[in-house]
Design an enzyme around this catalytic site. Structure first.
Site, mmCIF file in Angstrom:
data_model
loop_
_atom_site.group_PDB
_atom_site.id
_atom_site.type_symbol
_atom_site.label_atom_id
_atom_site.label_comp_id
_atom_site.label_asym_id
_atom_site.label_seq_id
_atom_site.Cartn_x
_atom_site.Cartn_y
_atom_site.Cartn_z
ATOM 1 N N ASP A 79 0.514 -0.914 0.094
ATOM 2 C CA ASP A 79 0.143 0.137 0.480
ATOM 3 C C ASP A 79 0.667 1.306 -0.115
ATOM 4 O OD1 ASP A 79 0.811 -0.577 2.611
ATOM 5 O OD2 ASP A 79 -1.446 -0.183 3.306
ATOM 6 N N GLU A 138 8.812 -11.147 -2.156
ATOM 7 C CA GLU A 138 9.866 -9.586 -2.169
ATOM 8 C C GLU A 138 11.599 -10.310 -2.813
ATOM 9 O OE1 GLU A 138 7.659 -9.936 0.032
ATOM 10 O OE2 GLU A 138 6.604 -7.925 -0.513
ATOM 11 N N HIS A 168 0.812 -0.043 10.612
ATOM 12 C CA HIS A 168 1.091 -1.826 9.273
ATOM 13 C C HIS A 168 1.978 -1.498 9.295
ATOM 14 C CE1 HIS A 168 -0.994 0.086 6.198
ATOM 15 N NE2 HIS A 168 -0.602 -0.650 5.836
ATOM 16 N N HIS A 169 3.151 -2.386 9.068
ATOM 17 C CA HIS A 169 4.620 -2.777 8.396
ATOM 18 C C HIS A 169 5.511 -1.654 9.189
ATOM 19 C CE1 HIS A 169 1.568 -4.578 5.117
ATOM 20 N NE2 HIS A 169 1.904 -3.590 4.189
ATOM 21 N N GLY A 193 26.129 -17.956 -2.659
ATOM 22 C CA GLY A 193 25.821 -18.974 -2.765
ATOM 23 C C GLY A 193 24.446 -19.733 -1.923
ATOM 24 N N ASP A 244 15.759 -30.471 -6.159
ATOM 25 C CA ASP A 244 14.676 -30.104 -5.973
ATOM 26 C C ASP A 244 15.214 -29.221 -4.926
ATOM 27 O OD1 ASP A 244 16.670 -31.927 -5.529
ATOM 28 O OD2 ASP A 244 14.807 -33.981 -4.839
ATOM 29 N N ASN A 287 17.129 -35.199 -6.957
ATOM 30 C CA ASN A 287 18.008 -36.711 -6.246
ATOM 31 C C ASN A 287 17.454 -36.600 -5.036
ATOM 32 O OD1 ASN A 287 18.915 -34.340 -5.717
ATOM 33 N ND2 ASN A 287 20.499 -34.694 -6.522
ATOM 34 N N GLY A 331 16.531 -34.529 -1.894
ATOM 35 C CA GLY A 331 17.758 -33.624 -0.906
ATOM 36 C C GLY A 331 18.361 -33.248 -1.551
ATOM 37 N N GLU A 356 25.136 -30.238 1.281
ATOM 38 C CA GLU A 356 25.368 -30.608 2.725
ATOM 39 C C GLU A 356 25.039 -32.040 2.855
ATOM 40 O OE1 GLU A 356 24.878 -27.972 3.171
ATOM 41 O OE2 GLU A 356 24.203 -26.982 2.751
#
Lengths: 628, 628
Positions: free
Chosen positions: A36, A59, A156-157, A472, A503, A530, A532, A536
């Site tokens: 707004d 955003e 608000h915000h 990254g 994925d 694959n 997951g 990691e």
């Protein structure tokens, strides 16, 4: 919101002034989300002849998209410059840069509009990424009127204590400049300051626009003075656009540095050029190319420097160098070199094989946007904008330099394999270079498997590589693809845009595919399914449940985002699935797929722990460093 | 990552110490996203007996989920307290609070784990929302080892200049306390400081955990000293748990304030109590309830104060008061009152009908967590924790107070309508109160249409209302629903969790539905499909294209997130579509739907510009204020 006031003939609204400035700088897409406190400004966007509103699904995605847009615009302008130097190269993508063609430097700008608090803070990670990776993105935030701000109303915000500087503060370490517009008198000059800072530093900048300043009048005359960073002007001129004369002292300093480098060059037997991120970001690819062509040495790129100039072995391209994790044959030849001229280097962990360059400082010359390093000597204020052209003239060609391995760029290394076997990472990436990519493609790769895998793919001439190797942030690549698609539409030749993601990563920003569908864009979205977070798992927790993710039905994604609605007629889409190598080959050689005339998903099933060789090496190096 | 070291019997790892502290404070779910700097800590989470890892689909969603979890946990603890006072009330949801039952105060805590830079910055908007709305969420960030930090290495997930304090700085205005752990000596005490600050202020706090401190040993003995804010202890005791005696001066000040209020009370003919957000957040609902019951006056709530105590007309509930945008009959009776005791008021624009309370300051008493306001007199350090019980004893019951309208809580206002007509907002919300909600439900509403619409729905006893009225970040409600679902699982009686959102809002955070599917949770997701941002359209740009959004096929959403995979067997789901009022009624009265034994979507098609009456009024008031 404050109502539009009367304008004299020589005036524009402040909101329009900002948009006119963006248009001058080649920005034709404004990314963001309505809120707004930015709606009346959006009325001005809707009626602007050159700047188009791209409503995003959130955003963070918008900030990534603005970043991707800026990167591809910069690449297209760089390529135009290359075209200027070496006329009519086939397959070279041309963008309608117009008079931009006469200038190098930072010219690919992105812009993002959010609303106060909730909107702007959602974009902070994307802005930080642009800062880290040197991408100029203007973050414009629509905020409450100056009157409401002064009243400290519990709007608000807000945090409930009036509109304070907390949100600006959140941007302070991740932008090169900030302006919190408060009064009519300096609003236009503040906008100019912000834009100039972003272009000069190749970094994002932050600007708030209160609702009551959107429609204040600004003298159109201001628009006649273009916004050009000094560094661009330095390139070939004695007098800067600002009227400032380039000082004799500057020229003498430059000559001194050139002589120092010349001396080393003459003593070197096997020099190479190593192109890195900042060569792209600061728009000196064409100058680096002139240097390579003049001196006849081989050039290599880092992961972040890919496609700074065409990766054409015939013109000296020798491969991608990443220290320890390089292709062994490329590593061998690079590390034989006795003098490395690094252009725009950005030596982050993933960009250097975890800091594994073996060069001694005496072998190294580093050319940066704001300084030069020759062996141990540091020369501030000698930028590559001035130094590269001087070196191209001064350095004598070398003959008999080491030859890089033949397979680079030739895709002869696709490993043999059975049609029925599962697709392996080892086969997949060379196959992309050999069977999918063609001239002019934009290739966007996600942090993780794809950023490492792509090191094994040859990229044809005119390709633009987009990735976020330093920052990254997983999830970046999908919205960046949206930005790339829109930038590609501004190219004078058609370009395909191809995303590689996993994925695990695309789930973070998946809704931006809906924007691609809504806008009728036509990417190829390659999803490596694959199960997951493979990267990691390779660093830590190979079988731990915290590296698992939800299970998406990739074959139905496009239809989920493509429902009929009163203001929308579903568009053609196509989803492909490759569970075996044979299926993948069939798809890659299918004309319908290659044509890219609609949005497409290519889901490739892979084993959860299969990973590119370079990623496996990197995972080990990372775990070791963390444990040290 | 640093390897686990040997522990003596009386020691725990620092990472485990943090988790043990969370468990002590009732936190059983840790939200977040794995990243390479938090993986070894996650190993400790996996083996922790009480704290469960909830992997989210992105960090913003994780922060919203932690917020939603904290809100519902707090509500459940408040309700347990109510149960203590008024034994065996039917339908009252009980959570397994155990010894928590002996204490009010801030007890609903949420926790979130992210990784350095990319992860933590993505969560900033959610943390800011928790700050604005007074929800204590601990943001734990896994960061590089202190050794790597000191080396200023150019690591991925940094800005390229070493790990600076930029990310902490981004949290500085939106958290009540921050700790950047650097050494073993004070790590445990810093954790305690952070947790105490969050509970004392009901606000989020920030904590970084370097990889090399995860496994340092901490003396278990520390865990024997509980973390309890002074305000909780104040409630009934003369000696605080810290050993500090409540001073005579404090008691004398309290007595003075009670007398002042007593004097006003006796002169008032028609006093009311108005419950607001902070009554919930600081855990004094049960004390406010005692006051209302003792004095026999009516109580009202603001939008943010809903379900602070049961909205039971038989026990004095009079309706929801929002100034100008209230139900006209409620407005009339509230504004007739000559003395308003506001408990925990948070007078934001949307919570007050754009600041339209008509009360003169002489009619108002405000009870806060850290001060009291009686007419114009401000009393610092007189908190409602001590004042409410004192007032319940001191104030004499009132008879003949004004009676609120009969329809409140009785749902008799469902407007007549034809079975074949499109569902209107006017009919929809009363229907929810009359036909969907039942005792113990958790009702999560999104900023926009739903937050205003719900003002027209009666909420049965034991209901918990969750919404973000002040911060108002669209996209919040869907991940908050995930948090609510997990908190509900910790309740001793089954609770349904029902989300109301719009197609414009859920797109921002849609992937979190996948987490609900993955975890086998069973929400009812009500999606008001009206093709775009209705609330924005009502403020500005009714037909502007910038208020349009992509078009999602809501009927296929659950199957998109529910694909078979090696580690996942698809779960039962059900999607419902109501295009007419008759269809909606059939669904609402369908046993399968009501039972909520699987994840369900209820898509309700509505006209793009149809909106609740209260939202239409608010839209006009907002536009006027922005234009002023």
């Amino acid at each position: 919101m404050s109502k539009p006031g009367q304008l004299a003939d020589n005036e524009v609204y402040l909101g329009t002034y900002f948009l006119d400035r963006l248009a001058q700088l080649g920005v034709k897409c404004l990314f963001g989300v309505p809120g707004d406190f930015n709606l009346t400004f959006l009325d001005l966007v809707e009626e602007h002849p050159d700047v188009k509103w791209i409503g995003n699904t959130n955003e963070l995605n918008a900030s990534y998209a603005a970043d991707g847009y800026a990167r591809v615009k910069q690449a297209q302008l760089n390529q135009d410059r290359e075209g200027d130097q070496a006329d009519s190269k086939p397959g070279q993508a041309k963008s309608g840069g117009g008079k931009d063609k006469t200038q190098g430097g930072v010219r690919g700008l992105g812009a993002l509009l959010t609303t106060q608090g909730v909107g702007e803070l959602s974009a902070v990670n994307g802005i930080a990424g642009a800062y880290a990776e040197r991408v100029p993105v203007i973050h414009l935030v629509g905020v409450a009127s100056t009157k409401l701000q002064k009243s400290r109303a519990v709007l608000h915000h807000t945090l409930g204590d009036g509109l304070t500087n907390v949100f600006e503060q959140a941007h302070s370490g991740i932008t090169c400049a900030r302006a919190f517009l408060q009064k009519a008198e300096d609003a236009a000059s503040e906008i100019d300051r912000i834009l100039l800072a972003a272009l000069t530093t190749a970094r994002p900048a932050y600007l708030t626009l209160p609702t009551d300043l959107v429609f204040i009048p600004v003298d159109k005359k201001r628009l006649e003075t273009p916004i050009i960073p000094d560094s661009v002007a330095f390139e070939n001129k004695d007098v800067l656009p600002t009227g400032k004369k380039v000082e004799d002292e500057t020229k003498k300093r430059l000559e001194f540095v050139v002589k120092e480098i010349e001396r080393l060059w003459e003593g070197a037997e096997d020099p190479i050029v190593l192109l890195d991120a900042c060569a792209i970001r600061y728009g000196v690819g064409h100058l680096a190319r002139d240097l390579v062509q003049a001196t006849k040495v081989k050039f290599y790129t880092t992961p972040m420097g890919r496609t700074a100039i065409d990766e054409d072995p015939e013109n000296g391209f020798g491969g991608v160098y990443v220290g320890e994790i390089s292709d062994p044959e490329v590593k061998e030849v690079v590390e034989k070199s006795d003098l490395v001229i690094m252009v725009g280097s950005l030596k982050s962990d993933f960009n250097t094989g975890e800091f594994s360059y073996p060069f001694s400082q005496e072998q190294v010359i580093e050319l940066h946007s704001d300084s030069t390093l020759v062996q141990y000597a540091h020369y501030p204020d000698v930028s590559f904008h001035m130094l590269l052209p001087a070196l191209a003239k001064a350095l004598k060609p070398k003959s008999n330099v080491s030859q890089p391995p033949k397979h680079v760029g030739l895709s002869t290394k696709v490993p043999e394999g059975d049609k029925d076997e599962m697709v392996t990472q080892k086969a997949f990436w060379p196959m992309m270079g050999a069977q999918l990519f063609k001239e002019g493609d934009i290739v966007v790769t996600e942090t993780g498997t794809s950023n490492f895998g792509i090191l094994g793919s040859a990229l044809p001439k005119g390709t633009t590589s987009v990735s976020q190797v330093l920052w990254g942030s997983i999830g970046f690549a999908n919205p960046a693809t949206l930005g790339a698609l829109l930038a590609a539409e501004e190219s004078s030749t058609p370009r395909r845009t191809i995303l590689f993601t996993g994925d695990g990563s695309i789930q973070l920003t998946i809704q931006e595919v809906a924007t691609m569908v809504r806008l009728g864009l036509k990417p190829i979205l390659v999803i490596l399914n694959n199960n997951g977070y493979t990267i990691e798992k390779l660093i830590h927790g190979e079988t731990a449940s915290y590296n698992n993710i939800p299970s998406f039905d990739w074959q139905s994604m496009l239809s989920f985002f493509n429902a009929p609605a009163p203001n929308f007629k579903p568009l053609p889409t196509k989803s492909w699935l490759a569970e075996t190598r044979g299926q993948l080959e069939d798809i890659l050689t299918n004309d319908e797929f290659q044509k890219a005339d609609k949005i497409q998903v290519l889901e490739v099933r892979m084993a959860p722990l299969d990973a590119p060789e370079s990623l496996i090496k990197q995972g080990k190096l990372s775990a070791e460093l963390n444990a040290a």
